[in-house]
Design an enzyme around this catalytic site. Structure first.
Site, short mmCIF file in Angstrom:
data_model
loop_
_atom_site.label_atom_id
_atom_site.label_comp_id
_atom_site.label_asym_id
_atom_site.label_seq_id
_atom_site.Cartn_x
_atom_site.Cartn_y
_atom_site.Cartn_z
N LYS A 147 0.84 -1.19 0.00
CA LYS A 147 0.00 0.00 0.00
C LYS A 147 0.88 1.25 0.00
CE LYS A 147 -1.82 2.63 3.10
NZ LYS A 147 -1.78 3.95 2.42
N GLU B 44 10.17 0.85 10.62
CA GLU B 44 11.15 1.94 10.46
C GLU B 44 10.37 3.22 10.68
OE1 GLU B 44 12.80 5.00 9.29
OE2 GLU B 44 12.74 4.25 7.23
#
Length: 794
Positions: free
Chosen positions: A193, A267
């Protein structure tokens, strides 16, 4: 309809605004509308589900893109699941050929991708052309090699499965490359996505994947906003999730996946220090600052947004910075002469403005260049704050814009303290002509990447990722490949794998006829026995219901005391040489071997089996294994394609909580504690609540083996409540949990408080089998990798 391949031949950069004409033609050929890319084809476009994608430089509509719903996500995941086994079965060489084709496709269509990225994101065409797109190609080339070498370099591991990937808007195509390339190389299939602000280059990449013949279902792209991302995160048939974005959303994902068994890499945000010592080349520093904070308009998770300057040179550096800021060029990002482009969206522009106003209100001094910003589009000028206090909002919060906050320090120790004064830990930059000083400071910084006399260096061969609230996991290099792999399940890895005589051990009478001396093991904290704060004890029963003894019932206060003791010991133990740690582990094994019969009787009595001696012998061997690894689990020098070496340093995580399994009560305990200790961590261990006496006997071995107080702490009691306390504790950097599925979920949920690393398992592990009971998997979980970049040459 014009394809990417056909339009490539007509593309010219040229002067703005003509540079965007071929891309606009490509968009027009798609009618400006895009569905999802699922199972090798484009889905039909439903006008009612479309949302606008705007150009940051002018606020105009670039295209209309589909909002993914539950039906779309289900279709994408099903397609990925159908394709998985065939994609894995192709083998590394076949997958390498596909990755090579994708790398070549990115290169062949680099101009279209660069211009489209600039229009979509607002960053300078010079950045997309010279940095982003070449790095995308580099990642696919690099992971072509890992696909080819997978069987030999990652023996015993296989693809993690169906991977859900959610990427941010600041580096739309580069983040796709960072995530898709290793996943495909490992044999995974992907549901991706892209960010709702910047989906266009991901869609163009889907077209390239189709053109090179990537098998249907291997790569699926579903566009949409955060609601679409939630559906991917929550999907039961997704085996691994990779997310890059804000810490706030990362925390939500950690909680949402808790107890699901899904692999997870995050992250997240950063507030990276840019440390300048008084012997640094200030002219080079100025250019480094430009790259650190005004690259991509400061919309970089590892942006050097905190300038820490040694007092003696601070005013000289500020003067040079202001002069350089006056010469920065801000404007149409398609103009090749522009340094700074547009902020991605109005909502982000307003956030930047609000934080700048707050910085001024809190007393910091703001400076901006004298020239004016364009009035059309989302532009914000480069901004410098001085006289900033360490507690100021702008010194602690990730602004994600072209705003630099400056503070001063006097000594290297103060520089390190200031640099680490943040919950984040993504990257740092150190500037000094004294390489000894730079390399002394670098390991002390709590972050995943350190650049020496440089900044924002990236390569596919060098891992990137953070510590603390900047997330966990790595992207790039060998470290990044592990994120998309899982161990091949050994045939012996079942609860019944340990061959044992199930006959209950016979009671051994006290030879002199006297009753035994009562002994209640205490907790073991800071190298000393400690009574539990609760004042309660818990009975330990044998398999036939006989009371074998009692151990203390640990509570929250005992955990707090153990964490304090572990922190007190952490700095010294982490600095100890691998050789020194090895000697202590060997000594521990020696002292356990002397008491082997005693421990064997204890294990037999608790478990009702007659294999206690085999477990003790295996434990001695395991201690030898990690003593051997203590001075051999070293890092690497990555072969980055610039005049630089990137040192991948293995560092201890810090203070780690360990909840031990019930099976193999001594071997399981040592198999978890020993790799952590060997790599320089300190530990708070919760032994098996059913069979704790082997662990409490073990602290007698520790007392005679020169283990420093606080390195290993033992708190007995109910495993799940104590593990939850460890997971909630902000001064615990990681938690390993081997117990129940409910316990896994509770630990993973609680760990979101400070985004600590977790390693959890609810299925029994064959601790006697060296293939799954010891080795590199444990060492990787016990360490984090810091990449230190050191440029060289004139």
């Amino acid at each position: 309809m014009t394809t990417v391949a056909e339009i490539f031949e007509t593309m010219e950069y040229g002067p703005a605004p003509e540079a965007d004409a071929p891309v606009r033609k490509w968009l027009a050929d798609h009618d400006g509308k895009f569905g999802h890319y699922i199972d090798g084809r484009w889905t039909d476009v439903d006008d009612a589900k479309l949302f606008d994608v705007q150009e940051p430089a002018n606020g105009k509509r670039l295209a209309r893109v589909s909002q993914g719903d539950e039906t779309d996500v289900n279709a994408a995941v099903k397609a990925a699941r159908r394709a998985l086994e065939e994609w894995k079965a192709l083998g590394g060489h076949a997958r390498a050929r596909y990755l090579y084709a994708l790398a070549r496709a990115v290169q062949k269509h680099s101009r279209l991708l660069a211009v489209l990225e600039t229009m979509d994101n607002g960053k300078s065409i010079r950045e997309t052309r010279d940095i982003d797109i070449p790095l995308v190609a580099r990642h696919f080339y690099h992971h072509t090699g890992w696909a080819q070498l997978l069987a030999t370099e990652f023996a015993g591991y296989e693809a993690a499965g169906v991977v859900g990937q959610i990427i941010p808007w600041n580096f739309p195509l580069l983040m796709l490359g960072w995530k898709v390339a290793p996943a495909l190389a490992a044999g995974c299939t992907v549901v991706l996505k892209p960010a709702e602000f910047t989906p266009m280059t991901a869609l163009a990449f889907g077209e390239l994947a189709h053109e090179v013949g990537l098998p249907n279902g291997v790569l699926n792209i579903v566009t949409g906003d955060g609601e679409t991302g939630k559906l991917i995160v929550a999907h039961d048939d997704v085996d691994k999730l990779a997310f890059t974005g804000s810490t706030e959303v990362g925390r939500i994902i950690r909680k949402a996946t808790a107890g699901s068994g899904k692999k997870l890499s995050l992250e997240l945000g950063g507030k990276s220090p840019f440390i300048v010592f008084d012997d640094a080349d200030l002219d080079s520093v100025v250019e480094g600052v430009v790259d650190a904070i005004w690259f991509n308009q400061g919309q970089v998770c590892c942006a050097g947004s905190r300038l820490l300057v040694q007092e003696g040179v601070s005013e000289r550096l500020y003067e040079k910075l202001r002069a350089r800021m006056e010469r920065l060029r801000l404007g149409n990002p398609l103009d090749k002469a522009v340094d700074i482009g547009a902020i991605v969206a109005p909502v982000q522009l307003e956030r930047i403005r609000g934080l700048v106003e707050q910085g001024q209100a809190e007393g910091a001094t703001m400076w901006q260049p004298s020239w004016a910003c364009p009035t059309e589009g989302c532009f914000y000028p480069p901004t410098l704050f001085t006289d900033v206090s360490t507690s100021a909002t702008i010194a602690q919060v990730e602004i994600f814009g072209p705003v630099l906050v400056a503070m001063t320090f006097r000594t290297p120790a103060e520089a390190v303290a200031l640099a680490n004064n943040t919950p984040y830990g993504l990257a740092a930059s150190v500037w000094s002509e004294n390489i000894n000083l730079a390399l002394d400071v670098a390991p002390k910084l709590k972050c995943g990447v350190v650049w020496v006399n440089s900044t924002n260096l990236f390569d596919a061969s060098a891992g990137f990722g953070g510590y603390r609230e900047s997330g966990f996991g790595r992207e790039g290099g060998r470290e990044g490949m592990w994120e998309y792999l899982k161990p091949v399940k050994a045939e012996s890895e079942t609860a019944a794998s340990v061959t044992a005589d199930s006959k209950t051990a016979e009671a051994r009478p006290n030879g002199n006829g006297l009753p035994p001396i009562d002994r209640t093991p205490k907790l073991y904290i800071g190298g000393k026995q400690a009574r539990p704060d609760s004042g309660y004890s818990r009975r330990v029963l044998g398999p036939n219901g006989d009371v074998l003894g009692a151990v203390g019932e640990g509570n929250r206060k005992d955990i707090r005391n153990a964490v304090e003791a572990a922190h007190k010991a952490a700095a010294g133990w982490a600095k100890a040489s691998g050789h020194n740690r090895a000697q202590i582990l060997y000594y521990t094994a020696e002292n356990l071997a002397v008491r082997a019969d005693e421990f064997a009787r204890r294990i037999d009595a608790m478990t009702g089996r007659a294999d206690g001696r085999a477990e003790v012998d295996a434990t001695v061997s395991r201690l030898f294994t990690y003593a051997a690894w203590a001075d051999k689990y070293d890092g690497a020098v990555h072969d980055v394609p610039i005049r630089s070496v990137a040192l991948a340093m293995h560092e201890p995580i810090g203070v780690v909580g360990v909840a031990c399994p019930d099976e193999a009560p001594l071997l399981g305990f040592v198999s978890l504690v020993a790799p952590l200790v060997a790599t320089g961590n300190t530990v708070i261990a919760i032994p098996s609540p059913v069979h704790p006496l082997a662990a409490t006997d073990f602290y007698g071995v520790l007392d005679t083996s020169d283990v420093p107080g606080g390195v290993i702490n033992i708190v007995t009691g109910e495993r799940d409540p104590l593990a939850k306390v460890l997971a909630e504790h902000d001064d615990v950097e990681a938690v390993w949990y081997f117990g129940t599925r409910d316990g896994v979920k509770a630990v993973e949920l609680a760990s979101a408080s400070n985004m600590k690393r977790t390693w959890t398992q609810w299925t029994p592990r064959a601790w006697h089998d060296a293939r799954v009971g010891e080795g590199r998997e444990f060492l990787r979980q016990a360490t984090q990798v810091k990449n230190v970049w050191i440029p060289y040459g004139e």
